[in-house]
Design an enzyme around this catalytic site. Structure first.
Site, short mmCIF file in Angstrom:
data_model
loop_
_atom_site.label_atom_id
_atom_site.label_comp_id
_atom_site.label_asym_id
_atom_site.label_seq_id
_atom_site.Cartn_x
_atom_site.Cartn_y
_atom_site.Cartn_z
CG ASP A 116 38.13 -43.68 30.73
OD1 ASP A 116 39.05 -43.25 31.45
OD2 ASP A 116 37.45 -42.94 29.95
CB ILE A 117 32.96 -42.18 30.65
CG1 ILE A 117 31.50 -42.04 30.27
CG2 ILE A 117 33.75 -40.92 30.34
CD1 ILE A 117 30.74 -41.05 31.15
CB VAL A 140 39.53 -37.03 37.40
CG1 VAL A 140 38.67 -37.28 38.63
CG2 VAL A 140 38.66 -37.00 36.14
CG HIS A 191 42.43 -41.49 37.55
ND1 HIS A 191 42.42 -40.26 38.15
CD2 HIS A 191 42.68 -41.27 36.24
CE1 HIS A 191 42.64 -39.32 37.25
NE2 HIS A 191 42.82 -39.90 36.08
P1 5GP Z 1 43.19 -38.32 33.46
O1 5GP Z 1 43.41 -37.47 32.25
O2 5GP Z 1 42.79 -37.50 34.67
O3 5GP Z 1 44.32 -39.25 33.74
O4 5GP Z 1 41.97 -39.29 33.10
C1 5GP Z 1 40.64 -39.08 33.50
C2 5GP Z 1 39.82 -40.18 32.85
O5 5GP Z 1 38.56 -40.20 33.47
C3 5GP Z 1 39.58 -39.98 31.34
O6 5GP Z 1 40.07 -41.11 30.64
C4 5GP Z 1 38.06 -39.82 31.24
O7 5GP Z 1 37.52 -40.42 30.09
C5 5GP Z 1 37.58 -40.50 32.51
N1 5GP Z 1 36.32 -39.98 33.03
C6 5GP Z 1 36.01 -38.67 33.24
N2 5GP Z 1 34.77 -38.55 33.74
C7 5GP Z 1 34.30 -39.83 33.87
C8 5GP Z 1 33.07 -40.35 34.36
O8 5GP Z 1 32.15 -39.64 34.77
N3 5GP Z 1 32.94 -41.71 34.36
C9 5GP Z 1 33.93 -42.54 33.91
N4 5GP Z 1 33.69 -43.84 33.94
N5 5GP Z 1 35.11 -42.07 33.45
C10 5GP Z 1 35.29 -40.73 33.43
#
Ligand code: 5GP
Length: 125
Positions: free
Chosen positions: A39-40, A106, A110
């Protein structure tokens, strides 16, 4: 911005672009059914995301439309990533956000893998 997990799949979401190699990631695992990368913005000492290689918005979408092979391959990949990283004995947490109340950001399924310290209560109180 939280996503509406009932919307159709958006081919240009950030994880679709990572899958196509248009955006770099710190890859830890890839096979026919799954890609795993760091994760970034890590929320734990180890924070890995595992995504299916198919176009699925969320766990809801994947569990309804995914083939048996895709679902088995993805679930096995999540376990393999955690085993390979030595997380089983100390323990780890899986999390998948689905839709607005979960704050899914996203719109490509995931599973978060968190590890590396005691992770505290399951949800913020
Ligand atoms: P959600 O809130 O959708 O469950 O989590 C999305 C996750 O994607 C977050 O933890 C965020 O830090 C990660 N994320 C968003 N954009 C990127 C990216 O471009 N690269 C990576 N490696 N992680 C990302």
């Amino acid at each position: 911005m939280p996503v509406d997990a009932t919307l159709p799949y958006d081919d240009n979401n950030i994880f679709a672009r990572i899958l196509r190699g248009e955006i770099p990631c710190r890859e830890v695992y890839r096979d026919a059914h799954a890609l795993a990368f760091h994760d970034i913005n890590p929320q734990a000492p180890t924070h890995i995301l595992v995504i299916p290689t198919g176009a699925y918005v969320s766990w809801d979408d994947f569990s309804a439309r995914g083939s048996e092979a895709e679902i088995a391959g993805f679930v096995r990949a999540v376990g393999e990533v955690a085993r390979a990283a030595g997380m089983v004995e100390p323990g780890y947490r899986l999390l998948a956000n689905i839709g607005p109340d979960s704050h899914q950001e996203v719109p490509h399924l995931h599973v978060h893998i968190f590890a590396g310290r005691p992770l505290g209560p399951m949800l913020a109180r």
